[in-house]
Design a protein around this motif. Structure first.
Motif, PDB file in Angstrom:
ATOM      1  N   THR A   1       0.469  -1.314   0.204  1.00 46.17           N
ATOM      2  CA  THR A   1       0.269   0.000   0.656  1.00 46.17           C
ATOM      3  C   THR A   1       0.859   1.166  -0.308  1.00 46.17           C
ATOM      4  O   THR A   1       0.451   2.288  -0.677  1.00 46.17           O
ATOM      5  N   PHE A   2       2.257   1.233   0.931  1.00 47.00           N
ATOM      6  CA  PHE A   2       2.460   2.314   0.810  1.00 47.00           C
ATOM      7  C   PHE A   2       3.343   2.627  -0.396  1.00 47.00           C
ATOM      8  O   PHE A   2       3.386   3.162  -1.068  1.00 47.00           O
ATOM      9  N   ALA A   3       3.776   1.253  -0.864  1.00 48.54           N
ATOM     10  CA  ALA A   3       4.281   1.681  -2.392  1.00 48.54           C
ATOM     11  C   ALA A   3       3.727   1.962  -3.329  1.00 48.54           C
ATOM     12  O   ALA A   3       4.150   3.459  -4.091  1.00 48.54           O
ATOM     13  N   TYR A   4       2.407   1.792  -3.163  1.00 46.56           N
ATOM     14  CA  TYR A   4       1.459   2.018  -4.297  1.00 46.56           C
ATOM     15  C   TYR A   4       1.134   3.563  -4.467  1.00 46.56           C
ATOM     16  O   TYR A   4       1.097   4.217  -5.240  1.00 46.56           O
ATOM     17  N   THR A   5       1.313   4.543  -3.059  1.00 38.05           N
ATOM     18  CA  THR A   5       0.733   5.532  -2.790  1.00 38.05           C
ATOM     19  C   THR A   5       2.012   6.386  -3.000  1.00 38.05           C
ATOM     20  O   THR A   5       1.770   7.206  -4.101  1.00 38.05           O
TER      21      THR A   5
ATOM     22  N   GLN B   1      -6.740   3.856   0.708  1.00 40.02           N
ATOM     23  CA  GLN B   1      -8.285   3.188   0.657  1.00 40.02           C
ATOM     24  C   GLN B   1      -7.750   2.573  -0.671  1.00 40.02           C
ATOM     25  O   GLN B   1      -9.093   1.930  -1.146  1.00 40.02           O
ATOM     26  N   LEU B   2      -7.633   2.183  -1.535  1.00 44.46           N
ATOM     27  CA  LEU B   2      -7.010   0.867  -2.872  1.00 44.46           C
ATOM     28  C   LEU B   2      -7.498   0.356  -2.805  1.00 44.46           C
ATOM     29  O   LEU B   2      -7.123  -1.235  -1.633  1.00 44.46           O
ATOM     30  N   PHE B   3      -8.793  -0.375  -3.380  1.00 43.19           N
ATOM     31  CA  PHE B   3      -9.219  -1.615  -3.487  1.00 43.19           C
ATOM     32  C   PHE B   3      -9.794  -2.333  -4.725  1.00 43.19           C
ATOM     33  O   PHE B   3      -9.777  -3.314  -4.966  1.00 43.19           O
ATOM     34  N   ASP B   4     -10.835  -1.130  -5.045  1.00 39.29           N
ATOM     35  CA  ASP B   4     -11.532  -1.631  -6.300  1.00 39.29           C
ATOM     36  C   ASP B   4     -10.893  -2.621  -7.593  1.00 39.29           C
ATOM     37  O   ASP B   4     -11.217  -3.407  -8.522  1.00 39.29           O
ATOM     38  N   LEU B   5      -9.464  -1.973  -7.428  1.00 39.79           N
ATOM     39  CA  LEU B   5      -9.135  -2.299  -9.011  1.00 39.79           C
ATOM     40  C   LEU B   5      -8.342  -3.329  -8.875  1.00 39.79           C
ATOM     41  O   LEU B   5      -8.231  -4.554  -9.488  1.00 39.79           O
ATOM     42  N   VAL B   6      -7.620  -3.552  -7.232  1.00 38.91           N
ATOM     43  CA  VAL B   6      -7.472  -4.959  -7.052  1.00 38.91           C
ATOM     44  C   VAL B   6      -8.074  -6.075  -7.310  1.00 38.91           C
ATOM     45  O   VAL B   6      -7.829  -7.377  -8.016  1.00 38.91           O
ATOM     46  N   PHE B   7      -9.637  -6.133  -6.542  1.00 34.71           N
ATOM     47  CA  PHE B   7     -10.591  -6.670  -6.447  1.00 34.71           C
ATOM     48  C   PHE B   7     -11.177  -7.459  -7.629  1.00 34.71           C
ATOM     49  O   PHE B   7     -10.763  -8.824  -8.204  1.00 34.71           O
TER      50      PHE B   7
ATOM     51  N   VAL C   1      -4.211  -2.576   2.377  1.00 38.33           N
ATOM     52  CA  VAL C   1      -4.782  -3.052   3.205  1.00 38.33           C
ATOM     53  C   VAL C   1      -5.886  -2.705   3.294  1.00 38.33           C
ATOM     54  O   VAL C   1      -7.054  -3.980   3.874  1.00 38.33           O
ATOM     55  N   VAL C   2      -6.928  -2.191   2.035  1.00 31.86           N
ATOM     56  CA  VAL C   2      -8.213  -2.995   2.569  1.00 31.86           C
ATOM     57  C   VAL C   2      -8.800  -3.801   1.994  1.00 31.86           C
ATOM     58  O   VAL C   2      -9.744  -5.086   1.837  1.00 31.86           O
ATOM     59  N   GLN C   3      -8.144  -4.422   1.012  1.00 34.06           N
ATOM     60  CA  GLN C   3      -8.075  -5.893   0.030  1.00 34.06           C
ATOM     61  C   GLN C   3      -7.995  -7.405   1.201  1.00 34.06           C
ATOM     62  O   GLN C   3      -8.562  -7.852   1.474  1.00 34.06           O
ATOM     63  N   LEU C   4      -7.055  -6.799   1.984  1.00 31.90           N
ATOM     64  CA  LEU C   4      -6.984  -7.964   3.490  1.00 31.90           C
ATOM     65  C   LEU C   4      -7.825  -7.349   4.501  1.00 31.90           C
ATOM     66  O   LEU C   4      -8.474  -9.211   4.805  1.00 31.90           O
TER      67      LEU C   4
END
Length: 298
Positions: free
Chosen positions: A72-76, A225-231, A252-255
């Motif tokens: 998450t931090f790397a993506y941010t 808060q990234l979630f939808d793309l990963v999901f 983190v949100v995916q987890l």
């Protein structure tokens, strides 16, 4: 006079009451409820028992949480690349040119496109067997990887999608900030012999610092808060874990979603999301503090 002030205050509270009530019911109460559930353990058929800080102790020792935080931090951090790109594109589109409205629309289209549609299109583009990107690379003799299934490229592929979808929104904000800069500054600089590049570096960028601060805060909060793309791209549960690149895609949100809704470990999922809330609060406060120091030194 005192009665008049009381009447004005009552009318003011009456006008903000609907918004305040909505915030309390749909935002504040769920946060408090989630914080309470983070100290509980849920059964398979509902119901919960108080377990104290067990979930947080488990969270500290869970290696999957650490891995999700790193992703998450790397993506941010990498996603902040959209800010300088948006500034450059906004400067180019802040000129009188033919068809500038069409160009602005093209840049903003990813913002108003449904995230599911965006993810599905990019999933096809990244496909290792019949994706368009690998097809174009094959024309020049390059054998492209399976972008989403390769641990070496999965996170970077995700960052490209995030930057592509956020540049348009940031561009509009920066464009509004540039158009608010008085034209007198540029006219005076031009009389002093400053060229377009020097005007951009000496006038535009310094006066855009409040806008850049707002965009950076919003970008960091959204990326965390990234979630939808990963999901959509990777899925969830056992099907997602079959992907060899999933350890590099899990956020983190995916987890939190997997723990709370797939494995039904809602107490632990609540602890994860409260941890994320604290991280967002700390990082936002840090950004505000850095902004105040920047303004002070400037």
């Amino acid at each position: 006079m005192q009665r008049h002030r009381v009447t004005e205050a009552l009318w003011g509270y009456a006008f903000i009451a609907p918004t305040a009530l909505g915030l309390a019911v749909f935002y504040l109460w769920p946060v408090l409820q989630t914080a309470y559930y983070s100290f509980t353990e849920w059964g398979a058929f509902g119901g919960h028992t108080w377990t104290g800080t067990d979930n947080y102790v488990r969270l500290i020792h869970d290696p999957e949480v650490g891995r999700a935080l790193v992703n998450t931090f790397a993506y941010t951090f990498l996603g902040l690349l959209s800010i300088p790109l948006a500034i450059v594109f906004a400067a180019l589109l802040n000129r009188k040119m033919r068809g500038v409205g069409i160009y602005r629309t093209f840049f903003f289209l990813p913002v108003v496109t449904m995230p599911v549609a965006v993810a599905m299109v990019w999933r096809w583009l990244y496909n290792g067997d019949y994706g368009l990107i690998n097809y174009v690379l094959s024309l020049v003799g390059i054998d492209g990887p399976n972008w989403i299934a390769d641990p070496d490229t999965a996170l970077y592929a995700l960052v490209v999608i995030g930057v592509w979808t956020s540049v348009g929104y940031n561009l509009i904000i920066f464009l509004a900030g540039m158009q608010a800069i008085p034209a007198d500054y540029y006219e005076a600089a031009e009389l002093d012999g400053a060229g377009p590049l020097r005007q951009f570096l000496r006038i535009t960028l310094p006066l855009l610092s409040p806008t850049a601060f707002f965009v950076s805060v919003v970008s960091v909060i959204g990326s965390l808060q990234l979630f939808d793309l990963v999901f959509i791209i990777a899925g969830s549960g056992n099907a997602a874990r079959a992907n060899p690149a999933y350890p590099r895609l899990e956020t983190v949100v995916q987890l939190f979603y997997d723990r709370a809704f797939v494995t039904n470990d809602r107490g632990y999922g609540a602890a994860i999301v409260i941890m994320l809330l604290l991280i967002i609060t700390v990082l936002t406060a840090l950004q505000f503090r850095l902004q105040r120091k920047w303004v002070h030194y400037a």
